[in-house]
Motif scaffolding. Structure first.
Motif, PDB file in Angstrom:
ATOM      1  N   GLY A   1      -2.430  -6.424   2.799  1.00  0.00           N
ATOM      2  CA  GLY A   1      -1.794  -5.187   2.360  1.00  0.00           C
ATOM      3  C   GLY A   1      -0.402  -4.965   2.909  1.00  0.00           C
ATOM      4  O   GLY A   1       0.095  -3.827   2.935  1.00  0.00           O
TER       5      GLY A   1
ATOM      6  N   ARG B   1     -11.987  -9.309   4.266  1.00  0.00           N
ATOM      7  CA  ARG B   1     -11.593  -9.080   2.878  1.00  0.00           C
ATOM      8  C   ARG B   1     -11.767 -10.338   2.029  1.00  0.00           C
ATOM      9  O   ARG B   1     -12.124 -10.248   0.848  1.00  0.00           O
ATOM     10  CB  ARG B   1     -10.144  -8.596   2.815  1.00  0.00           C
ATOM     11  CG  ARG B   1      -9.966  -7.226   3.449  1.00  0.00           C
ATOM     12  CD  ARG B   1      -8.558  -6.706   3.336  1.00  0.00           C
ATOM     13  NE  ARG B   1      -8.452  -5.384   3.952  1.00  0.00           N
ATOM     14  CZ  ARG B   1      -7.338  -4.686   4.040  1.00  0.00           C
ATOM     15  NH1 ARG B   1      -6.211  -5.183   3.539  1.00  0.00           N
ATOM     16  NH2 ARG B   1      -7.330  -3.506   4.615  1.00  0.00           N
TER      17      ARG B   1
ATOM     18  N   GLU C   1     -11.816  -9.012  -1.659  1.00  0.00           N
ATOM     19  CA  GLU C   1     -11.021  -7.794  -1.751  1.00  0.00           C
ATOM     20  C   GLU C   1      -9.584  -8.095  -1.353  1.00  0.00           C
ATOM     21  O   GLU C   1      -9.336  -8.802  -0.376  1.00  0.00           O
ATOM     22  CB  GLU C   1     -11.587  -6.705  -0.826  1.00  0.00           C
ATOM     23  CG  GLU C   1     -12.985  -6.235  -1.203  1.00  0.00           C
ATOM     24  CD  GLU C   1     -13.525  -5.221  -0.216  1.00  0.00           C
ATOM     25  OE1 GLU C   1     -12.905  -5.056   0.858  1.00  0.00           O
ATOM     26  OE2 GLU C   1     -14.574  -4.622  -0.491  1.00  0.00           O
ATOM     27  N   SER C   2      -8.648  -7.570  -2.095  1.00  0.00           N
ATOM     28  CA  SER C   2      -7.232  -7.750  -1.794  1.00  0.00           C
ATOM     29  C   SER C   2      -6.492  -6.452  -2.091  1.00  0.00           C
ATOM     30  O   SER C   2      -6.779  -5.787  -3.095  1.00  0.00           O
ATOM     31  CB  SER C   2      -6.646  -8.896  -2.631  1.00  0.00           C
ATOM     32  OG  SER C   2      -5.266  -9.025  -2.400  1.00  0.00           O
ATOM     33  N   ILE C   3      -5.566  -6.090  -1.214  1.00  0.00           N
ATOM     34  CA  ILE C   3      -4.794  -4.866  -1.441  1.00  0.00           C
ATOM     35  C   ILE C   3      -3.875  -5.041  -2.640  1.00  0.00           C
ATOM     36  O   ILE C   3      -3.745  -4.154  -3.482  1.00  0.00           O
ATOM     37  CB  ILE C   3      -3.986  -4.506  -0.187  1.00  0.00           C
ATOM     38  CG1 ILE C   3      -4.915  -4.322   1.015  1.00  0.00           C
ATOM     39  CG2 ILE C   3      -3.166  -3.246  -0.437  1.00  0.00           C
ATOM     40  CD1 ILE C   3      -5.958  -3.235   0.829  1.00  0.00           C
ATOM     41  N   TYR C   4      -3.231  -6.211  -2.737  1.00  0.00           N
ATOM     42  CA  TYR C   4      -2.352  -6.508  -3.862  1.00  0.00           C
ATOM     43  C   TYR C   4      -2.886  -7.715  -4.625  1.00  0.00           C
ATOM     44  O   TYR C   4      -3.625  -8.540  -4.070  1.00  0.00           O
ATOM     45  CB  TYR C   4      -0.914  -6.778  -3.380  1.00  0.00           C
ATOM     46  CG  TYR C   4      -0.291  -5.607  -2.658  1.00  0.00           C
ATOM     47  CD1 TYR C   4       0.074  -4.462  -3.350  1.00  0.00           C
ATOM     48  CD2 TYR C   4      -0.081  -5.649  -1.283  1.00  0.00           C
ATOM     49  CE1 TYR C   4       0.635  -3.386  -2.692  1.00  0.00           C
ATOM     50  CE2 TYR C   4       0.484  -4.568  -0.615  1.00  0.00           C
ATOM     51  CZ  TYR C   4       0.836  -3.436  -1.327  1.00  0.00           C
ATOM     52  OH  TYR C   4       1.387  -2.360  -0.677  1.00  0.00           O
TER      53      TYR C   4
ATOM     54  N   GLU D   1       3.462  -4.595   2.730  1.00  0.00           N
ATOM     55  CA  GLU D   1       4.419  -4.278   1.682  1.00  0.00           C
ATOM     56  C   GLU D   1       5.642  -5.174   1.807  1.00  0.00           C
ATOM     57  O   GLU D   1       6.103  -5.462   2.915  1.00  0.00           O
ATOM     58  CB  GLU D   1       4.826  -2.809   1.753  1.00  0.00           C
ATOM     59  CG  GLU D   1       3.659  -1.851   1.526  1.00  0.00           C
ATOM     60  CD  GLU D   1       4.104  -0.395   1.550  1.00  0.00           C
ATOM     61  OE1 GLU D   1       5.330  -0.155   1.634  1.00  0.00           O
ATOM     62  OE2 GLU D   1       3.228   0.487   1.494  1.00  0.00           O
TER      63      GLU D   1
END
Length: 286
Positions: A53, A137, A142-145, A55
Motif C-alpha cells: 500500500g 496479504r 490481498e493487495s492495496i493497489y 503511494e
C-alpha cells in the motif's frame, strides 16, 4: 572445503503470470518500445510496494532539493527470478498520445506472450514488520493497489507458493566454488546470477520430456537451453528518475523443465551467497 556456514534466512516464493506483459527498456522509443524478458528488480520492488500500500508520491524533500521516496526503503530486499515460459515476444502496433505529442502516433511495442515467472524474495531484518504484512496479504491474495505485468493494461495474477523459514545459506569464494560443484551430488543454482561476481558458468537441463522431444529433433533448441545476459538490468531507482543498473544472466524453461546453472567460476576476490531451497538446490539473490 572452506565454505562458510552463514545464518539461516527466510525466503518467500511466489508465482506471477499474465496473458501479456511489457517491461519497457528506458532507451527505446515510439519507433519500437523494447521489453526486458524478465521483470526488472525495480518492478518487483514496485509490486511489493503495491501489495503493502505504498503511494507512489510518498516522499520527503531533502536539503539538496532531491526527493527520497518511501519505496526506497524496500531496495535492500533481495530477489531472484525464474522465467517459466519460452520467452515468446510479439511486435504490436497501437495508436497513442505518446509523451507531449499532440496527435495520435502509431507506436510499435514488443509484448511478452503469456509471461509466467517464479519469484524468490528475501527481506532484511530491518524490514521484519513489512515482511510479515507482505506475507499476510500475499497468502490472502490481498493487495492495496492493483498489480500489472509492466503496463496497466496487463493485469497480473499472483500466488503464494512457499515460505522457507530456515533457508540455509553458504558463501563461496573462488577457491570454494570449484570444490562445491564437484561434489558427488550435482549442485543446482536457479534464478538470476550477478555477472559482476561470476566469471563463467555451465547451463544444464534435466527434463526427459524436453531432451527426448523437441531438443533431439535437431531443428531448433528451446529458448531455455541458452544463457541470456542483460548488461543493464535495473536494480534501484532513486529520486524517481535515476536508475542503478547491474549485469545479470538468466535462462528460461517451461513448467515441466528443469534448467539451472552449475560449475560456477567466480571472479577474483569475489564471494557468492547461495540460499538453499531443496536437496542440492540453491538460488542466488541480487
Amino acid at each position: 572445503m572452506a565454505i562458510e556456514m552463514s545464518k539461516y534466512e527466510d525466503i518467500i516464493e511466489m508465482d506471477i503470470w499474465s496473458s501479456f506483459g511489457c517491461f519497457t527498456k528506458p532507451f527505446s522509443n515510439t519507433g519500437g518500445l523494447l521489453t526486458y524478458l524478465i521483470p526488472p528488480k525495480t518492478s518487483i520492488i514496485g509490486m511489493v510496494a503495491a501489495i503493502l500500500g505504498y503511494e507512489f508520491d510518498d516522499f520527503e524533500e531533502l536539503d539538496d532539493g532531491t526527493k527520497r521516496y518511501r519505496i526506497e526503503e524496500l531496495y535492500d530486499i533481495k530477489v531472484s527470478i525464474q522465467s517459466l515460459f519460452d520467452l515468446k515476444v510479439k511486435r504490436v502496433t497501437f495508436n497513442s498520445h505518446y509523451g507531449n505529442e499532440p496527435n495520435l502516433l502509431n507506436v510499435h511495442e514488443d509484448v511478452l506472450i503469456e509471461p509466467f515467472y517464479k519469484l524468490y524474495l528475501n527481506f532484511p531484518k530491518k524490514l521484519k514488520n513489512e515482511k510479515n504484512e507482505f506475507l499476510k496479504r500475499l497468502r490472502a491474495k490481498e493487495s492495496i493497489y492493483n498489480l500489472y505485468m509492466g503496463r496497466n493494461e496487463f493485469f497480473m495474477n499472483y500466488e503464494f507458493i512457499n515460505h522457507f523459514e530456515d533457508a540455509k545459506t553458504e558463501i563461496l569464494n573462488p577457491e570454494d566454488s570449484s570444490e562445491f560443484f564437484k561434489q558427488s551430488n550435482e549442485q543446482k543454482v536457479y534464478g538470476l546470477l550477478d555477472k559482476r561476481i561470476v566469471e563463467s558458468v555451465t547451463l544444464s537441463e534435466t527434463s526427459e520430456q524436453i531432451l527426448f522431444g523437441r531438443l533431439t529433433s535437431g531443428i531448433k533448441k528451446l529458448a531455455s537451453f541458452y544463457e541470456y545476459i542483460i548488461r543493464d538490468y535495473p536494480v534501484k531507482r532513486y529520486n524517481f528518475i535515476n536508475f542503478e543498473y547491474a549485469p545479470i544472466s538468466f535462462y528460461s524453461m517451461n513448467k515441466n523443465g528443469n534448467c539451472f546453472f552449475s560449475n560456477l567460476n567466480l571472479k577474483e576476490d569475489q564471494e557468492l551467497q547461495l540460499y538453499k531451497i531443496g536437496e542440492n538446490e540453491w538460488i542466488s539473490l541480487i
